[in-house]
Design an enzyme around this catalytic site. Structure first.
Site, PDB file in Angstrom:
ATOM      1  N   GLU A  71       0.742  -1.181  -0.017  1.00  0.00           N
ATOM      2  CA  GLU A  71       0.085  -0.022  -0.106  1.00  0.00           C
ATOM      3  C   GLU A  71       1.056   1.279   0.107  1.00  0.00           C
ATOM      4  OE1 GLU A  71      -1.957  -3.529   1.821  1.00  0.00           O
ATOM      5  OE2 GLU A  71      -0.125  -2.395   2.320  1.00  0.00           O
ATOM      6  N   TRP A 198      14.937 -38.376 -19.738  1.00  0.00           N
ATOM      7  CA  TRP A 198      13.838 -37.509 -19.234  1.00  0.00           C
ATOM      8  C   TRP A 198      12.490 -37.956 -19.579  1.00  0.00           C
ATOM      9  CZ3 TRP A 198      15.587 -34.925 -15.178  1.00  0.00           C
ATOM     10  CH2 TRP A 198      16.769 -34.280 -15.122  1.00  0.00           C
ATOM     11  N   THR A 224      14.593 -41.698  -4.136  1.00  0.00           N
ATOM     12  CA  THR A 224      14.931 -40.844  -5.223  1.00  0.00           C
ATOM     13  C   THR A 224      16.490 -40.683  -4.963  1.00  0.00           C
ATOM     14  OG1 THR A 224      12.508 -39.927  -5.017  1.00  0.00           O
ATOM     15  CG2 THR A 224      14.270 -38.453  -5.815  1.00  0.00           C
ATOM     16  N   LEU A 232      17.914 -30.809  -7.121  1.00  0.00           N
ATOM     17  CA  LEU A 232      16.670 -30.252  -6.360  1.00  0.00           C
ATOM     18  C   LEU A 232      16.808 -28.413  -6.225  1.00  0.00           C
ATOM     19  CD1 LEU A 232      15.548 -32.769  -3.647  1.00  0.00           C
ATOM     20  CD2 LEU A 232      15.088 -32.483  -6.202  1.00  0.00           C
ATOM     21  N   GLU A 316       8.605 -34.016  -4.469  1.00  0.00           N
ATOM     22  CA  GLU A 316       8.838 -34.558  -5.782  1.00  0.00           C
ATOM     23  C   GLU A 316       9.607 -35.861  -5.549  1.00  0.00           C
ATOM     24  OE1 GLU A 316      11.416 -32.324  -8.805  1.00  0.00           O
ATOM     25  OE2 GLU A 316      11.093 -30.403  -7.405  1.00  0.00           O
ATOM     26  N   GLY A 318       8.943 -40.118  -4.863  1.00  0.00           N
ATOM     27  CA  GLY A 318       8.372 -41.319  -5.559  1.00  0.00           C
ATOM     28  C   GLY A 318       7.007 -41.932  -5.030  1.00  0.00           C
ATOM     29  N   ALA A 323       2.219 -41.724  -1.737  1.00  0.00           N
ATOM     30  CA  ALA A 323       0.926 -42.567  -1.219  1.00  0.00           C
ATOM     31  C   ALA A 323       1.001 -42.200   0.319  1.00  0.00           C
ATOM     32  CB  ALA A 323       1.056 -44.130  -1.229  1.00  0.00           C
TER      33      ALA A 323
END
Length: 577
Positions: A71, A198, A224, A232, A316, A318, A323
């Site tokens: 503002e 990839w 991973t 990363l 990111e 697996g 899950a």
């Protein structure tokens, strides 16, 4: 001609159509997102000022915590055109506790009408700025309350989306979590051998860098790390670098991995208590932080990072860890990059492992789904959980007590502070309060924050031109966050630049800066004195020197300095630290 305010005259209110109000609010939400990727996630504020003629007079956005409010920037840009104008805010202002800079800027600029996209979701700030503006005679319209229509609701939704992480933080004890993955057209994230470089296109991978830059941290599992050896990083050549987090029960990780190189980005390994003590020491020697849990589960870990102040987490990982996170209700949004490739393979891994579902009606449906072509790939995104509704106004403790005197407001003997948007966020050394301190020649120099001053003084007096250049670089950093990042990284990379007496003088340097801050701002002084009788604790769970630590094991020097300063202001004899 732009209307002006005349002393003692009734304010002149700008009248815009619902479509114009909606368009300006959407623009305010868009500019609120401008700092994404350049600074760590924080409450996103955007402000646009429109004259009665429908012209944009000024715009502004919060760059980082501890920087100039949106503002204030907007009215500075608008100048005299702000008189009689309408200010559009994607979210109700949320100044540091005891500070009303944003509200004062709008009032003093002559704004006569304010349109607010959503109320501030943080309970200690919610409704305060709206009430303050109305008490000053400004007309305030809140979308969904004072303004309602289909087009208004769509504009309000854009305000919810840009601050979804903050809203989730305000309504739960876990950060806003995004699950990202790339898969082939037949639903595989790697071949049967585990090869995955990839699946998606370079265009999609560049988009992932953007997602990382918008996150406090990126989470992967041990599989991973062993299989992909990822970096990363955000790879944007500057700006915010997210924390890299590895979740592993057994700590069965390789000795050499890209994540153990912390020169460009920090890494935290979260594991079960007692796992591979010798390897924990090795990681610590590499500069990797290790955090132990008695029993490792995703929810406890996310609650810990919530306490650490994180707003947004990117997963990111697996299928197994994904899950677990989904089953625990931790994932709020999904980004799925689908590549036009087929690789087959009965044993090729999929994005999400077993969830225990046996019938299609059990499937989890995404909401607010978006489809976007990214290069040759298709990006499908959507929410697994709706953004919590902020419409019901929860009474404050004082309001509850007024209705039901049997409910006594809780008055803690311990006051915690950490992030600048917390109830006592103004106690933070990152708060947006410039200080003036004398230099070696006795001349007073302005520093943008206590953190700027503290970080720069790691290198003052060092007989090295490069170190002195770096002091100036810290001094001109755009935010306290950037000053801290520069100071800490250079301390790691060039320990020879750090003054030899730093460990013995750093407490005194912090104390002098804090004393200046709480001396020159009367409202901060009053707030500090109001805590008399309470223990002040800097609530960082990972900083064991300045903070209180995860389980109270920290030295809490910042809290102790503030209590010593409070005693000095109250005229009590200062206790030794």
């Amino acid at each position: 001609m732009t209307p002006s305010l005349v002393a003692n005259s009734a304010p002149v209110f700008c009248k815009f159509s619902r479509a114009e109000d909606a368009a300006y609010i959407r623009r305010a939400a868009d500019i609120a997102d401008k700092s994404a990727g350049f600074t760590s996630p924080h409450p996103n504020f955007g402000c646009l000022i429109a004259t009665s003629a429908g012209k944009v007079a000024g715009e502004g956005y919060l760059y980082a915590q501890g920087t100039k409010p949106a503002e204030v920037q907007a009215v500075e840009a608008g100048g005299s055109f702000c008189r009689g104008a309408t200010a559009y805010l994607n979210m109700e202002p949320g100044d540091c506790h005891g500070d009303h800079t944003a509200v004062s800027a709008l009032v003093q600029a002559g704004i006569t009408r304010v349109v607010v996209g959503i109320r501030n979701p943080l309970q200690h700030l919610r409704g305060q700025a709206v009430r303050a503006l109305r008490s000053q005679g400004l007309q305030v319209h809140v979308l969904g309350e004072d303004l309602q229509s289909k087009i208004i609701e769509e504009a309000r939704k854009s305000c919810l989306l840009v601050n979804a992480p903050l809203i989730h933080r305000a309504t739960s004890r876990v950060p806003f979590s995004v699950f990202k993955y790339a898969m082939t057209l037949d639903g595989k994230i790697a071949t049967s051998s585990g090869h995955a470089a990839w699946i998606s296109s370079k265009t999609s991978r560049d988009r992932v860098f953007d997602l990382r830059g918008r996150s406090d941290a990126v989470v992967v599992g041990g599989n991973t790390v062993r299989r992909d050896n990822p970096r990363l990083t955000a790879r944007h050549g500057g700006g915010h670098t997210p924390m890299r987090i590895v979740l592993t029960q057994t700590l069965n990780l390789p000795e050499e991995a890209n994540l153990w190189d912390v020169s460009d980005a920090p890494t935290i390994v979260v594991t079960q208590r007692g796992a591979r003590r010798k390897f924990q020491k090795y990681l610590a020697s590499r500069g990797v932080e290790v955090v132990e849990f008695d029993i490792l589960n995703s929810r406890d870990v996310m609650e810990y990072f919530h306490d650490r102040g994180y707003l947004s987490i990117l997963w990111e990982c697996g299928g197994t860890l994904a899950a677990s996170a989904i089953s625990s209700g931790l994932i709020h949004k999904v980004f799925a990059f689908v590549a036009p490739k087929i690789i087959g393979g009965k044993n090729a891994p999929t994005p999400v492992s077993e969830l225990g579902m046996v019938e299609m009606p059990q499937a989890l449906d995404l909401i607010d789904i978006c489809y976007e072509q990214v290069g040759p790939d298709m990006l499908i995104s959507g929410f697994l959980q709706p953004i919590p509704d902020l419409m019901p106004v929860i009474p404050s403790e004082d309001e509850t007590f007024a209705i039901d005197p049997t409910v006594t407001p809780y008055e803690p003997s311990i006051i915690y502070f950490y992030k600048t948007w917390d109830p006592y966020g103004a106690f933070s050394n990152f708060s947006p309060h410039p200080i003036q301190m004398p230099d070696v020649n006795g001349d007073y120099v302005t520093w943008s924050s206590v953190e700027h001053y503290y970080q720069a003084h790691k290198f003052t007096g060092v007989n090295d031109p490069a170190a002195q250049d770096f002091v100036e670089k810290i001094k001109t950093a755009k935010s306290p966050e950037e000053a801290a990042r520069l100071g800490r990284s250079m301390q790691r990379q060039h320990p020879d630049w750090v003054r030899s007496d730093w460990e013995s003088v750093k407490i005194d340097i912090m104390y002098r800066a804090l004393k200046c801050k709480f001396s020159i701002y009367p409202h901060l002084n009053s707030m500090l004195l109001s805590t008399a009788g309470s223990v002040l604790v800097e609530a960082s769970p990972h900083d064991l020197f300045w903070g209180g630590g995860r389980e109270g094991e920290g030295l809490n020097y910042l809290g102790r300095l503030l209590m010593q300063l409070r005693s000095e202001f109250l005229g009590e004899s200062s206790t030794s630290i």
